[in-house]
Every structure is written in C-alpha cells, then in structure tokens.
Enzyme design. Structure first.
Site: not given
Length: 370
Positions: A209, A131, A101
């Site tokens: 992230s 992801d 993402h």
C-alpha cells in the site's frame, strides 16, 4: 513533461524496444518474529544475469521507492500500540506519496530507501476520500529521482509493475497488466467509495500500500491501495492523484465535489420496476437535505418493491448525463465528478422523471469532513 521524466522514459523506452509478451493494505503491527526481508542494496550487481525489460524498469524506479514504518499505530485486533508498515515513492525533491491509511494515527513515520538510508518525516497532508497522503522527508538520496504521475489514462491490457515492500520484503516487484479501469471501490469500514480506481492482476499484498504501479516507461499509473481477492489488486489512479497530491502539498487538504445523493446503477430489475425503456443511468435513491441535489430539486425514490428477493428503488429521478457526458452507471458518475469537476462548479443534469427527459442545473458542494 520535465527533464527527469524524459530521461527515465528514454532509458526505459530504449530497453523495451522490440519487447513482446511477458490492493493491498498496509501490514498490521508485527510481532518480532514476522517476515522481514533483507535489503537488496548489498547485492553484487557486477555479477548478475542480463535480466529483461522488467529489470530495467526496476533499476530505473527502485531508488525512488521507500519502505514506510509508522510508529504508535494501534493494533486493530489487540488495541495495543505497535508498528505499521507500507510503501511510498518520491514525488519531488522532498515529498513522498503514500496511502492515508498507512500513516493514519501514527506518532512518527520513518522512511528507508533501497540504499539503506533512513529518514524521519513530517506529515504534510492527508485525504481520507482518496486514501492519499504526502510526507515531507528530511533526507532524499541523490539517486531517488522524482517519479512522474502519468498524464495519460491507462488502458486495459497495458503492462504494469508494482514495486514496494509486501510483508516487509524490501524492494519487491511484481508484473501484470491493467485488468480494469474506472472502477469504484468500496473499502471495508469506510462509508464511501474510491473513484477512478485502476484494477490490476499484478500481485499486491499487505505492505504494498502506497507504492507505485508503473508502466514500462517508468511513469506512475496508480498508487497501490488494496486487494479484495486472489489475482486482483487496485490502485488510486494517477489521474486522480495528480489532482489531490498538489493540493495536499500546498494546503494539506483536498476538497471533493459532492452532489448529496444516494444512488444505484439502473440494471434490468430497476428498469422493469420503473417502467424504463433501457437499463442505463443511475437512479437517485436518496436526496440529502441541505445539499446540492436538494437545492436543484432532484427527487429520490419514495418506495421499494421486491424483485427476486431484492429491494428495488422506485420513483427516483434517473440521471442520464452530466454536462452532456453520458452516465451509464455509478462508476461513470463517480469518475466524472472526481476528474472533471470541483466544489462550487455548476453542472447540467439530464434526468428521466415521470415518463419524460428533463434537465436542471446543480451547483456542487464539498464532501463532508470525516
């Protein structure tokens, strides 16, 4: 175990001898006045305090952690084109691991290393269901030695640190412990769950992230993914990443095994409504036509009843074990499929139906493409 990993382990293990005590999404495209940290490579390291074991872990890892700038992404609020930001880490001599993402929809992705070097990249592969994404970097500094994905599964209470770029604050580190393992995480906006997720109380925030969650030997135990509340963060496990990342490098994709069922953990209400003697296993709520479970003859629930204001599935098969491994809940089923099986594998399914335990074989399919 390769020489790079041995040298890092040796350095950090020596520093940690006698030591005692001690998931975030990428940021949305930012306005010009938002927080952005200064690079730490300008610090005079000859005039610093002695630090601690955590300092040694940081120094052994930080050169291999990158800040990621994704250009051309859409602002989820305004819809206007902007810039996203996240973290990543070097996995071999040219590849960098991050979250899918972080780079999804980007026209260009640049990296910045802690020494100030910049690099352009090419997207090698992405996997929506874990992801994870891999970038091929045009430049990797000599000091950015590859990090190792830990081949030992983490345990609750294990000390870990998260290194990345929260809110664009370059080269940040937070410390904590593994506070849960084998979690199944349902991210907002995605119609599926991530399998084998590591939970931590190390502080992770937007911008972390894609960065590494590492143990005190400097090995990666997870790829930081998301946080859904205060004092709790999540990371895709190194065990799952070690299956997905090599496939992304080699083929650009990864195929996940798929049974083709909807399910729910058997709790006390489900057990009572289905006349089960114990609250264990997973009840099949739906069987999707044309998929593996349908071909194997598994049966989904045919009705629901209300208990304490909640609809409870009734009549579906209750899966108890896969290939002899007990399946007490949906987390165990998800983890078993993710780590122990591949598409086209044939597995044995033990289940409860109509008052007796039964068994069948099932040949796994592949998760549908998004």
């Amino acid at each position: 175990m390769d020489e790079t990993r041995l040298s890092r382990r040796g350095l950090l293990a020596a520093a940690s001898a006698g030591f005692a005590g001690a998931v975030a999404g990428c940021t949305e495209p930012r306005a010009d006045n938002s927080i952005e940290g200064n690079s730490s490579h300008g610090i005079d390291r000859d005039n610093l305090a002695d630090g601690s074991t955590y300092t040694d872990v940081y120094e052994g890892i930080i050169d291999s952690v990158t800040q990621i700038r994704a250009f051309g992404v859409d602002d989820p609020v305004t819809g206007e084109e902007g810039r996203g930001q996240g973290s990543g880490f070097v996995i071999d001599d040219s590849h960098v691991v991050t979250n899918q993402h972080v780079v999804a929809g980007a026209e260009d992705v640049d990296l910045q290393y802690i020494n100030g070097d910049w690099s352009s990249t090419r997207l090698v592969g992405t996997d929506y269901y874990s992801d994870l994404a891999v970038l091929d970097a045009d430049h990797v500094p000599d000091a950015a030695t590859p990090l190792s994905l830990d081949d030992e599964r983490p345990v609750v209470g294990q000390q870990v640190v998260a290194i990345g770029n929260p809110y664009g604050l370059e080269g940040s580190m937070s410390a904590g412990i593994v506070s849960g393992v084998e979690r199944t995480l349902s991210p907002p906006g995605r119609q599926f769950s991530f399998s084998d997720v590591v939970q931590t109380d190390a502080a992770v925030n937007p911008g972390n992230s894609g960065g590494p969650l590492v143990d005190l030997d400097g090995d990666v135990v997870g790829v930081v993914n998301a946080t859904s509340g205060e004092n709790i963060g999540f990371a895709v496990s190194a065990t799952l990443a070690s299956r997905v990342v090599p496939s992304l490098i080699a083929d650009g994709t990864y195929e996940h095994p798929y049974m083709g069922i909807g399910l729910r953990t058997v709790d006390r209400l489900v057990a009572e409504a289905n006349d089960l003697s114990a609250a264990t296993g997973v009840i099949v709520t739906d069987v999707f036509a044309g998929e593996a479970a349908a071909a194997a003859g598994l049966r989904g629930s045919d009705e629901t009843v209300e208990r304490r204001g909640e609809p409870i599935p009734v009549g579906g098969d209750v899966i108890l074990a896969l290939d002899g491994a007990p399946i007490p809940d949906r987390h165990a089923l998800s983890t078993f499929l993710a780590l122990e099986t591949s598409p086209d594998d044939t597995i044995t399914v033990d289940y409860w139906r109509d008052g007796s335990e039964q068994s069948t074989t099932l040949t796994l399919g592949s998760r549908p493409e998004v």
